[in-house]
Write a protein that holds these residues in place. Structure first.
Motif, PDB file in Angstrom:
ATOM      1  N   ALA A 256       7.070  -4.319  -5.851  1.00 31.14           N
ATOM      2  CA  ALA A 256       7.740  -5.498  -5.296  1.00 31.14           C
ATOM      3  C   ALA A 256       7.193  -5.848  -3.920  1.00 31.14           C
ATOM      4  CB  ALA A 256       9.244  -5.255  -5.230  1.00 31.14           C
ATOM      5  N   VAL A 257       6.930  -4.829  -3.098  1.00 31.41           N
ATOM      6  CA  VAL A 257       6.404  -5.096  -1.752  1.00 31.41           C
ATOM      7  C   VAL A 257       5.095  -5.866  -1.840  1.00 31.41           C
ATOM      8  CG1 VAL A 257       5.423  -4.038   0.316  1.00 31.41           C
ATOM      9  CG2 VAL A 257       7.547  -3.145  -0.649  1.00 31.41           C
ATOM     10  N   LEU A 258       4.169  -5.393  -2.670  1.00 37.87           N
ATOM     11  CA  LEU A 258       2.855  -6.028  -2.757  1.00 37.87           C
ATOM     12  C   LEU A 258       2.916  -7.350  -3.509  1.00 37.87           C
ATOM     13  CD1 LEU A 258       0.495  -2.978  -3.397  1.00 37.87           C
ATOM     14  CD2 LEU A 258       1.386  -3.900  -1.250  1.00 37.87           C
ATOM     15  N   ALA A 259       3.739  -7.413  -4.566  1.00 33.56           N
ATOM     16  CA  ALA A 259       3.813  -8.634  -5.357  1.00 33.56           C
ATOM     17  C   ALA A 259       4.424  -9.789  -4.579  1.00 33.56           C
ATOM     18  CB  ALA A 259       4.616  -8.380  -6.636  1.00 33.56           C
ATOM     19  N   ASN A 260       5.311  -9.476  -3.639  1.00 36.09           N
ATOM     20  CA  ASN A 260       6.002 -10.528  -2.886  1.00 36.09           C
ATOM     21  C   ASN A 260       5.398 -10.777  -1.512  1.00 36.09           C
ATOM     22  OD1 ASN A 260       8.563 -11.346  -4.521  1.00 36.09           O
ATOM     23  ND2 ASN A 260       8.483  -9.114  -4.664  1.00 36.09           N
ATOM     24  N   LEU A 261       4.288 -10.162  -1.213  1.00 35.22           N
ATOM     25  CA  LEU A 261       3.688 -10.315   0.106  1.00 35.22           C
ATOM     26  C   LEU A 261       3.320 -11.769   0.386  1.00 35.22           C
ATOM     27  CD1 LEU A 261       2.829  -8.698   2.589  1.00 35.22           C
ATOM     28  CD2 LEU A 261       0.577  -8.400   1.520  1.00 35.22           C
ATOM     29  N   GLY A 262       2.822 -12.477  -0.633  1.00 31.15           N
ATOM     30  CA  GLY A 262       2.450 -13.871  -0.458  1.00 31.15           C
ATOM     31  C   GLY A 262       3.623 -14.742  -0.083  1.00 31.15           C
ATOM     32  N   GLN A 263       4.821 -14.441  -0.635  1.00 28.62           N
ATOM     33  CA  GLN A 263       6.001 -15.229  -0.309  1.00 28.62           C
ATOM     34  C   GLN A 263       6.424 -15.041   1.144  1.00 28.62           C
ATOM     35  OE1 GLN A 263       9.212 -14.783  -3.113  1.00 28.62           O
ATOM     36  NE2 GLN A 263       7.815 -14.535  -4.853  1.00 28.62           N
ATOM     37  N   LEU A 264       5.996 -13.948   1.744  1.00 27.65           N
ATOM     38  CA  LEU A 264       6.317 -13.693   3.148  1.00 27.65           C
ATOM     39  C   LEU A 264       5.263 -14.278   4.080  1.00 27.65           C
ATOM     40  CD1 LEU A 264       7.487  -9.965   2.871  1.00 27.65           C
ATOM     41  CD2 LEU A 264       8.935 -12.000   3.034  1.00 27.65           C
ATOM     42  N   GLY A 265       4.226 -14.878   3.488  1.00 29.41           N
ATOM     43  CA  GLY A 265       3.181 -15.488   4.293  1.00 29.41           C
ATOM     44  C   GLY A 265       1.963 -14.623   4.491  1.00 29.41           C
ATOM     45  N   GLY A 266       1.882 -13.505   3.760  1.00 25.30           N
ATOM     46  CA  GLY A 266       0.754 -12.593   3.916  1.00 25.30           C
ATOM     47  C   GLY A 266      -0.215 -12.676   2.751  1.00 25.30           C
ATOM     48  N   THR A 267      -1.280 -11.923   2.870  1.00 22.62           N
ATOM     49  CA  THR A 267      -2.296 -11.835   1.830  1.00 22.62           C
ATOM     50  C   THR A 267      -2.543 -10.366   1.510  1.00 22.62           C
ATOM     51  OG1 THR A 267      -3.387 -13.845   2.632  1.00 22.62           O
ATOM     52  CG2 THR A 267      -4.690 -12.387   1.205  1.00 22.62           C
ATOM     53  N   LEU A 268      -2.571 -10.034   0.234  1.00 23.52           N
ATOM     54  CA  LEU A 268      -2.806  -8.656  -0.176  1.00 23.52           C
ATOM     55  C   LEU A 268      -4.246  -8.265   0.136  1.00 23.52           C
ATOM     56  CD1 LEU A 268      -1.714  -6.111  -1.651  1.00 23.52           C
ATOM     57  CD2 LEU A 268      -2.657  -7.098  -3.759  1.00 23.52           C
ATOM     58  N   PRO A 269      -4.452  -7.251   0.967  1.00 25.13           N
ATOM     59  CA  PRO A 269      -5.819  -6.799   1.226  1.00 25.13           C
ATOM     60  C   PRO A 269      -6.302  -5.951   0.055  1.00 25.13           C
ATOM     61  CG  PRO A 269      -4.286  -5.362   2.343  1.00 25.13           C
ATOM     62  CD  PRO A 269      -3.455  -6.453   1.701  1.00 25.13           C
ATOM     63  N   PRO A 270      -7.569  -5.570   0.023  1.00 26.41           N
ATOM     64  CA  PRO A 270      -7.996  -4.589  -0.976  1.00 26.41           C
ATOM     65  C   PRO A 270      -7.063  -3.384  -0.914  1.00 26.41           C
ATOM     66  CG  PRO A 270      -9.892  -5.461   0.191  1.00 26.41           C
ATOM     67  CD  PRO A 270      -8.672  -5.998   0.904  1.00 26.41           C
ATOM     68  N   ALA A 271      -6.496  -3.018  -2.061  1.00 23.66           N
ATOM     69  CA  ALA A 271      -5.435  -2.009  -2.073  1.00 23.66           C
ATOM     70  C   ALA A 271      -5.781  -0.889  -3.040  1.00 23.66           C
ATOM     71  CB  ALA A 271      -4.103  -2.650  -2.452  1.00 23.66           C
ATOM     72  N   PHE A 272      -5.418   0.315  -2.654  1.00 24.23           N
ATOM     73  CA  PHE A 272      -5.725   1.506  -3.431  1.00 24.23           C
ATOM     74  C   PHE A 272      -4.509   2.423  -3.456  1.00 24.23           C
ATOM     75  CE2 PHE A 272      -9.396  -0.193  -1.298  1.00 24.23           C
ATOM     76  CZ  PHE A 272     -10.351  -0.278  -2.304  1.00 24.23           C
ATOM     77  N   VAL A 273      -4.439   3.234  -4.495  1.00 22.67           N
ATOM     78  CA  VAL A 273      -3.364   4.219  -4.617  1.00 22.67           C
ATOM     79  C   VAL A 273      -3.981   5.598  -4.778  1.00 22.67           C
ATOM     80  CG1 VAL A 273      -1.399   5.015  -5.988  1.00 22.67           C
ATOM     81  CG2 VAL A 273      -1.798   2.564  -5.710  1.00 22.67           C
ATOM     82  N   VAL A 274      -3.543   6.533  -3.952  1.00 21.17           N
ATOM     83  CA  VAL A 274      -3.823   7.946  -4.177  1.00 21.17           C
ATOM     84  C   VAL A 274      -2.520   8.545  -4.681  1.00 21.17           C
ATOM     85  CG1 VAL A 274      -4.477  10.151  -3.139  1.00 21.17           C
ATOM     86  CG2 VAL A 274      -5.627   8.037  -2.421  1.00 21.17           C
ATOM     87  N   GLY A 275      -2.455   8.800  -5.970  1.00 25.06           N
ATOM     88  CA  GLY A 275      -1.212   9.224  -6.604  1.00 25.06           C
ATOM     89  C   GLY A 275      -1.282  10.646  -7.108  1.00 25.06           C
ATOM     90  N   CYS A 276      -0.119  11.242  -7.295  1.00 25.44           N
ATOM     91  CA  CYS A 276      -0.009  12.597  -7.820  1.00 25.44           C
ATOM     92  C   CYS A 276       1.086  12.635  -8.864  1.00 25.44           C
ATOM     93  CB  CYS A 276       0.306  13.577  -6.697  1.00 25.44           C
ATOM     94  SG  CYS A 276       0.490  15.290  -7.235  1.00 25.44           S
ATOM     95  N   VAL A 277       0.809  13.243 -10.010  1.00 26.69           N
ATOM     96  CA  VAL A 277       1.802  13.366 -11.072  1.00 26.69           C
ATOM     97  C   VAL A 277       2.882  14.353 -10.625  1.00 26.69           C
ATOM     98  CG1 VAL A 277       2.222  14.057 -13.461  1.00 26.69           C
ATOM     99  CG2 VAL A 277       0.097  12.873 -12.855  1.00 26.69           C
ATOM    100  N   PRO A 278       4.144  13.909 -10.570  1.00 26.20           N
ATOM    101  CA  PRO A 278       5.217  14.797 -10.109  1.00 26.20           C
ATOM    102  C   PRO A 278       5.693  15.739 -11.210  1.00 26.20           C
ATOM    103  CG  PRO A 278       6.117  12.656 -10.668  1.00 26.20           C
ATOM    104  CD  PRO A 278       4.628  12.551 -10.870  1.00 26.20           C
ATOM    105  N   ALA A 279       6.316  16.836 -10.786  1.00 18.68           N
ATOM    106  CA  ALA A 279       6.948  17.763 -11.728  1.00 18.68           C
ATOM    107  C   ALA A 279       8.458  17.614 -11.712  1.00 18.68           C
ATOM    108  CB  ALA A 279       6.564  19.207 -11.389  1.00 18.68           C
ATOM    109  N   ASP A 280       9.020  17.269 -10.557  1.00 18.60           N
ATOM    110  CA  ASP A 280      10.465  17.235 -10.393  1.00 18.60           C
ATOM    111  C   ASP A 280      10.846  16.121  -9.441  1.00 18.60           C
ATOM    112  OD1 ASP A 280      13.162  17.688  -9.998  1.00 18.60           O
ATOM    113  OD2 ASP A 280      12.938  19.738  -9.236  1.00 18.60           O
ATOM    114  N   LEU A 281      11.601  15.131  -9.934  1.00 20.33           N
ATOM    115  CA  LEU A 281      12.078  14.038  -9.101  1.00 20.33           C
ATOM    116  C   LEU A 281      13.602  14.084  -8.944  1.00 20.33           C
ATOM    117  CD1 LEU A 281       9.822  11.134 -10.447  1.00 20.33           C
ATOM    118  CD2 LEU A 281       9.577  12.375  -8.295  1.00 20.33           C
ATOM    119  N   GLY A 282      14.162  15.251  -9.166  1.00 23.07           N
ATOM    120  CA  GLY A 282      15.593  15.411  -8.991  1.00 23.07           C
ATOM    121  C   GLY A 282      15.967  15.529  -7.526  1.00 23.07           C
TER     122      GLY A 282
END
Length: 207
Positions: A123-149
């Motif tokens: 939502a943050v990135l998808a709505n950035l344009g509505q706030l007057g901004g532009t999405l820069p080149p964007a990347f994700v460094v992600g990790c598969v979780p084991a426990d989100l409790g």
């Protein structure tokens, strides 16, 4: 409760780390996101804390632990950055602790409901344009979780992946500098479950 990290405020620049926040210029924003009180969802903040320690990052990198404060991230992006690197727990293929680097573009975002009191990176990135901004080149460094409790502290598999993820961010910054994009289909990690899981209401009040 004090978690030992600055939240929604920039870490003090490591040695040699470029211009002051608020004058982003050609900086790359490295944003740790996640809820420290949902076990492995605290992966992003833990990685950026490691990155904030010497030897730190290149001068063009600004490291910030945003926690679950999506509005703060959105408004910081309005200042204009050369690129964005999100560090987040990210359900995906592979066993817990698997680290993945992805490039994300506008076509990968779809739609998301912006929550001023929580953190939904889509939502943050998808709505950035509505706030007057532009999405820069964007990347994700992600990790598969084991426990989100509920609970504080990363699982063993995800904790062991923190150094690998920190090195992945450093390598990615080098590739961004050279104009190279990492392999992989773009996507942004969704919240760990319901959006409320990353709302301010889910975080205990601090004295």
């Amino acid at each position: 409760m004090n978690t030992g990290a600055d939240e929604a405020t920039p870490h003090a620049p490591a040695r040699g780390q470029g211009p002051a926040p608020g004058d982003p210029g050609g900086l790359v924003l490295v944003a740790g996101i996640g809820n420290l009180f949902l076990r492995d969802d605290g992966f992003g903040p833990e990685v950026v804390r490691r990155l904030a320690d010497p030897p730190g990052l290149p001068p063009e990198a600004r490291v910030v632990d945003y926690g679950i404060r999506g509005m703060h991230l959105a408004y910081d992006l309005l200042a204009g950055y050369a690129a964005l690197v999100l560090v987040d727990a990210c359900p995906g293929e592979g066993p817990p602790g698997t680290v993945t680097v992805l490039e994300v573009g506008p076509d990968d975002l779809g739609e998301g409901e912006f929550d001023a009191h929580g953190m939904n990176p889509v939502a943050v990135l998808a709505n950035l344009g509505q706030l007057g901004g532009t999405l820069p080149p964007a990347f994700v460094v992600g990790c598969v979780p084991a426990d989100l409790g509920e609970g504080i502290g990363l699982s063993a598999a995800v904790a062991a992946a923190v150094p690998e993820a920190a090195e992945a961010v450093r390598a990615l910054l080098g590739r961004i500098r050279q104009g190279d994009a990492p392999p992989g289909a773009g996507r942004v990690c969704p919240p760990p479950s319901a959006p409320a899981a990353r709302s301010a209401a889910s975080e205990p009040r601090r004295a």
